[in-house]
Motif scaffolding. Structure first.
Motif, PDB file in Angstrom:
ATOM      1  N   ASP A 270      14.355   8.869   9.582  1.00  0.00           N
ATOM      2  CA  ASP A 270      13.704   9.629   8.515  1.00  0.00           C
ATOM      3  C   ASP A 270      13.609   8.806   7.225  1.00  0.00           C
ATOM      4  O   ASP A 270      13.609   9.333   6.141  1.00  0.00           O
ATOM      5  CB  ASP A 270      14.420  10.949   8.261  1.00  0.00           C
ATOM      6  CG  ASP A 270      15.877  10.745   7.865  1.00  0.00           C
ATOM      7  OD1 ASP A 270      16.347   9.594   7.891  1.00  0.00           O
ATOM      8  OD2 ASP A 270      16.534  11.734   7.528  1.00  0.00           O
ATOM      9  N   THR A 271      13.524   7.488   7.360  1.00  0.00           N
ATOM     10  CA  THR A 271      13.403   6.632   6.189  1.00  0.00           C
ATOM     11  C   THR A 271      12.068   5.904   6.226  1.00  0.00           C
ATOM     12  O   THR A 271      11.485   5.688   7.275  1.00  0.00           O
ATOM     13  CB  THR A 271      14.530   5.588   6.147  1.00  0.00           C
ATOM     14  OG1 THR A 271      14.468   4.797   7.322  1.00  0.00           O
ATOM     15  CG2 THR A 271      15.882   6.252   6.046  1.00  0.00           C
ATOM     16  N   CYS A 272      11.617   5.532   5.070  1.00  0.00           N
ATOM     17  CA  CYS A 272      10.391   4.743   4.967  1.00  0.00           C
ATOM     18  C   CYS A 272      10.527   3.825   3.764  1.00  0.00           C
ATOM     19  O   CYS A 272      11.479   3.926   3.002  1.00  0.00           O
ATOM     20  CB  CYS A 272       9.177   5.655   4.816  1.00  0.00           C
ATOM     21  SG  CYS A 272       9.166   6.592   3.275  1.00  0.00           S
ATOM     22  N   ARG A 273       9.560   2.915   3.627  1.00  0.00           N
ATOM     23  CA  ARG A 273       9.583   1.987   2.487  1.00  0.00           C
ATOM     24  C   ARG A 273       8.272   2.099   1.732  1.00  0.00           C
ATOM     25  O   ARG A 273       7.235   2.383   2.320  1.00  0.00           O
ATOM     26  CB  ARG A 273       9.750   0.558   2.980  1.00  0.00           C
ATOM     27  CG  ARG A 273      11.097   0.300   3.582  1.00  0.00           C
ATOM     28  CD  ARG A 273      11.383  -1.145   3.804  1.00  0.00           C
ATOM     29  NE  ARG A 273      10.254  -1.908   4.314  1.00  0.00           N
ATOM     30  CZ  ARG A 273      10.351  -2.921   5.149  1.00  0.00           C
ATOM     31  NH1 ARG A 273      11.527  -3.287   5.576  1.00  0.00           N
ATOM     32  NH2 ARG A 273       9.301  -3.575   5.550  1.00  0.00           N
ATOM     33  N   THR A 274       8.339   1.839   0.448  1.00  0.00           N
ATOM     34  CA  THR A 274       7.137   1.773  -0.360  1.00  0.00           C
ATOM     35  C   THR A 274       6.783   0.304  -0.512  1.00  0.00           C
ATOM     36  O   THR A 274       7.605  -0.503  -0.934  1.00  0.00           O
ATOM     37  CB  THR A 274       7.379   2.403  -1.749  1.00  0.00           C
ATOM     38  OG1 THR A 274       7.804   3.755  -1.551  1.00  0.00           O
ATOM     39  CG2 THR A 274       6.120   2.363  -2.582  1.00  0.00           C
ATOM     40  N   TYR A 275       5.574  -0.035  -0.118  1.00  0.00           N
ATOM     41  CA  TYR A 275       5.123  -1.423  -0.170  1.00  0.00           C
ATOM     42  C   TYR A 275       4.351  -1.657  -1.464  1.00  0.00           C
ATOM     43  O   TYR A 275       3.915  -0.727  -2.128  1.00  0.00           O
ATOM     44  CB  TYR A 275       4.254  -1.739   1.049  1.00  0.00           C
ATOM     45  CG  TYR A 275       5.043  -1.718   2.331  1.00  0.00           C
ATOM     46  CD1 TYR A 275       5.646  -2.870   2.821  1.00  0.00           C
ATOM     47  CD2 TYR A 275       5.225  -0.543   3.040  1.00  0.00           C
ATOM     48  CE1 TYR A 275       6.387  -2.853   3.993  1.00  0.00           C
ATOM     49  CE2 TYR A 275       5.964  -0.513   4.210  1.00  0.00           C
ATOM     50  CZ  TYR A 275       6.537  -1.672   4.670  1.00  0.00           C
ATOM     51  OH  TYR A 275       7.273  -1.649   5.824  1.00  0.00           O
ATOM     52  N   ASN A 276       4.161  -2.917  -1.795  1.00  0.00           N
ATOM     53  CA  ASN A 276       3.456  -3.254  -3.032  1.00  0.00           C
ATOM     54  C   ASN A 276       1.970  -2.926  -2.907  1.00  0.00           C
ATOM     55  O   ASN A 276       1.527  -2.294  -1.957  1.00  0.00           O
ATOM     56  CB  ASN A 276       3.685  -4.720  -3.401  1.00  0.00           C
ATOM     57  CG  ASN A 276       3.175  -5.654  -2.312  1.00  0.00           C
ATOM     58  OD1 ASN A 276       2.441  -5.247  -1.420  1.00  0.00           O
ATOM     59  ND2 ASN A 276       3.580  -6.904  -2.385  1.00  0.00           N
ATOM     60  N   GLN A 277       1.182  -3.401  -3.847  1.00  0.00           N
ATOM     61  CA  GLN A 277      -0.254  -3.098  -3.907  1.00  0.00           C
ATOM     62  C   GLN A 277      -0.990  -3.438  -2.619  1.00  0.00           C
ATOM     63  O   GLN A 277      -1.937  -2.764  -2.245  1.00  0.00           O
ATOM     64  CB  GLN A 277      -0.893  -3.883  -5.066  1.00  0.00           C
ATOM     65  CG  GLN A 277      -0.389  -3.481  -6.420  1.00  0.00           C
ATOM     66  CD  GLN A 277      -1.167  -2.308  -6.992  1.00  0.00           C
ATOM     67  OE1 GLN A 277      -2.131  -1.861  -6.410  1.00  0.00           O
ATOM     68  NE2 GLN A 277      -0.728  -1.820  -8.136  1.00  0.00           N
ATOM     69  N   SER A 278      -0.583  -4.491  -1.930  1.00  0.00           N
ATOM     70  CA  SER A 278      -1.305  -4.911  -0.731  1.00  0.00           C
ATOM     71  C   SER A 278      -1.052  -3.983   0.450  1.00  0.00           C
ATOM     72  O   SER A 278      -1.752  -4.049   1.454  1.00  0.00           O
ATOM     73  CB  SER A 278      -0.931  -6.342  -0.351  1.00  0.00           C
ATOM     74  OG  SER A 278       0.438  -6.410  -0.014  1.00  0.00           O
ATOM     75  N   GLY A 279      -0.040  -3.109   0.371  1.00  0.00           N
ATOM     76  CA  GLY A 279       0.233  -2.169   1.440  1.00  0.00           C
ATOM     77  C   GLY A 279       0.905  -2.831   2.637  1.00  0.00           C
ATOM     78  O   GLY A 279       1.360  -3.971   2.574  1.00  0.00           O
ATOM     79  N   SER A 280       0.952  -2.103   3.723  1.00  0.00           N
ATOM     80  CA  SER A 280       1.645  -2.584   4.915  1.00  0.00           C
ATOM     81  C   SER A 280       0.687  -2.918   6.050  1.00  0.00           C
ATOM     82  O   SER A 280       1.129  -3.211   7.157  1.00  0.00           O
ATOM     83  CB  SER A 280       2.631  -1.520   5.384  1.00  0.00           C
ATOM     84  OG  SER A 280       1.929  -0.333   5.722  1.00  0.00           O
ATOM     85  N   ARG A 281      -0.602  -2.879   5.803  1.00  0.00           N
ATOM     86  CA  ARG A 281      -1.573  -3.105   6.880  1.00  0.00           C
ATOM     87  C   ARG A 281      -1.378  -4.462   7.556  1.00  0.00           C
ATOM     88  O   ARG A 281      -1.483  -4.574   8.762  1.00  0.00           O
ATOM     89  CB  ARG A 281      -3.004  -2.989   6.323  1.00  0.00           C
ATOM     90  CG  ARG A 281      -4.069  -3.177   7.356  1.00  0.00           C
ATOM     91  CD  ARG A 281      -4.052  -2.015   8.345  1.00  0.00           C
ATOM     92  NE  ARG A 281      -5.010  -2.215   9.395  1.00  0.00           N
ATOM     93  CZ  ARG A 281      -4.700  -2.422  10.667  1.00  0.00           C
ATOM     94  NH1 ARG A 281      -3.444  -2.450  11.049  1.00  0.00           N
ATOM     95  NH2 ARG A 281      -5.623  -2.577  11.572  1.00  0.00           N
ATOM     96  N   HIS A 282      -1.073  -5.498   6.772  1.00  0.00           N
ATOM     97  CA  HIS A 282      -0.905  -6.830   7.348  1.00  0.00           C
ATOM     98  C   HIS A 282       0.329  -6.931   8.246  1.00  0.00           C
ATOM     99  O   HIS A 282       0.450  -7.848   9.047  1.00  0.00           O
ATOM    100  CB  HIS A 282      -0.851  -7.883   6.237  1.00  0.00           C
ATOM    101  CG  HIS A 282       0.372  -7.761   5.366  1.00  0.00           C
ATOM    102  ND1 HIS A 282       0.503  -6.803   4.392  1.00  0.00           N
ATOM    103  CD2 HIS A 282       1.519  -8.467   5.359  1.00  0.00           C
ATOM    104  CE1 HIS A 282       1.676  -6.926   3.802  1.00  0.00           C
ATOM    105  NE2 HIS A 282       2.320  -7.931   4.368  1.00  0.00           N
TER     106      HIS A 282
END
Length: 189
Positions: free
Chosen positions: A117-129
């Motif tokens: 039940d955890t997640c991370r917040t990624y920077n502006q570029s997101g997690s798509r890569h």
């Protein structure tokens, strides 16, 4: 005592005339709430179905172009995750070594994607890569080209199933069509 009995008598006589309009208003509000709630849920379901239908249409067209020669395939693989054989007996996905670094972006609003039940917040570029396609194909009861047309008598449960460890081990044939072997179908992924 006389005053209280007179007051109680008047309240008893006036109360039914007050309860009836309040009850009607309550029932009307309850009906309005149910109607509005149902309408909003129907709108949401329509939006979800439209998005799924659009995505399915695009993926089907893209896959058909690749499968039937409308687009040329490169000679290499994209980066694919492989870990079915190592993780088939793991109690949960979070305990499987290869799945520990899979992205779980808070923007997805999907906390259960990896069994945690955890997640991370990624920077502006997101997690798509960071996202990669997962590959898994059974290695038991396959034909010469890797196809499986019958239900396996051996692999009845995921932890009893043997999976290909490496994409380079997949069956291939130079005489088959662009999508005729498991290896060539995996290249399309």
């Amino acid at each position: 005592v006389v005053i209280s009995s007179v007051v109680l008598s008047r309240i008893f006589n006036e109360l039914p005339s007050l309860i009836s309009p309040v009850e009607e208003t309550y029932l009307a509000l309850r009906h309005s709430y149910r109607f509005t709630n149902t309408e909003l849920l129907a709108i949401r379901a329509t939006e979800v179905a439209e998005t799924a239908a659009r995505d399915l249409h695009l993926l089907t067209r893209f896959a058909s172009w690749l499968y039937f020669g409308g687009m040329e395939l490169s000679g290499s693989f994209t980066a694919l995750l492989q870990g079915a054989q190592e993780c088939k007996a793991a109690p949960s996905a979070s305990e499987c070594e290869w799945s520990k670094d899979l992205p779980c972006d808070c923007d997805w609003n999907d906390f259960w994607a990896r069994g945690t039940d955890t997640c991370r917040t990624y920077n502006q570029s997101g997690s798509r890569h960071l996202q990669k396609v997962h590959f898994g194909a059974q290695s038991q009861d396959t034909g010469a080209d890797g196809s499986r047309y019958n239900i396996s008598s051996i692999a009845k449960y995921p932890n009893m199933t043997s999976w290909w460890n490496n994409i380079s081990e997949l069956p291939r044939s130079s005489t088959s069509s662009d999508y005729g072997t498991t290896y060539k179908r995996a290249r399309i992924i």
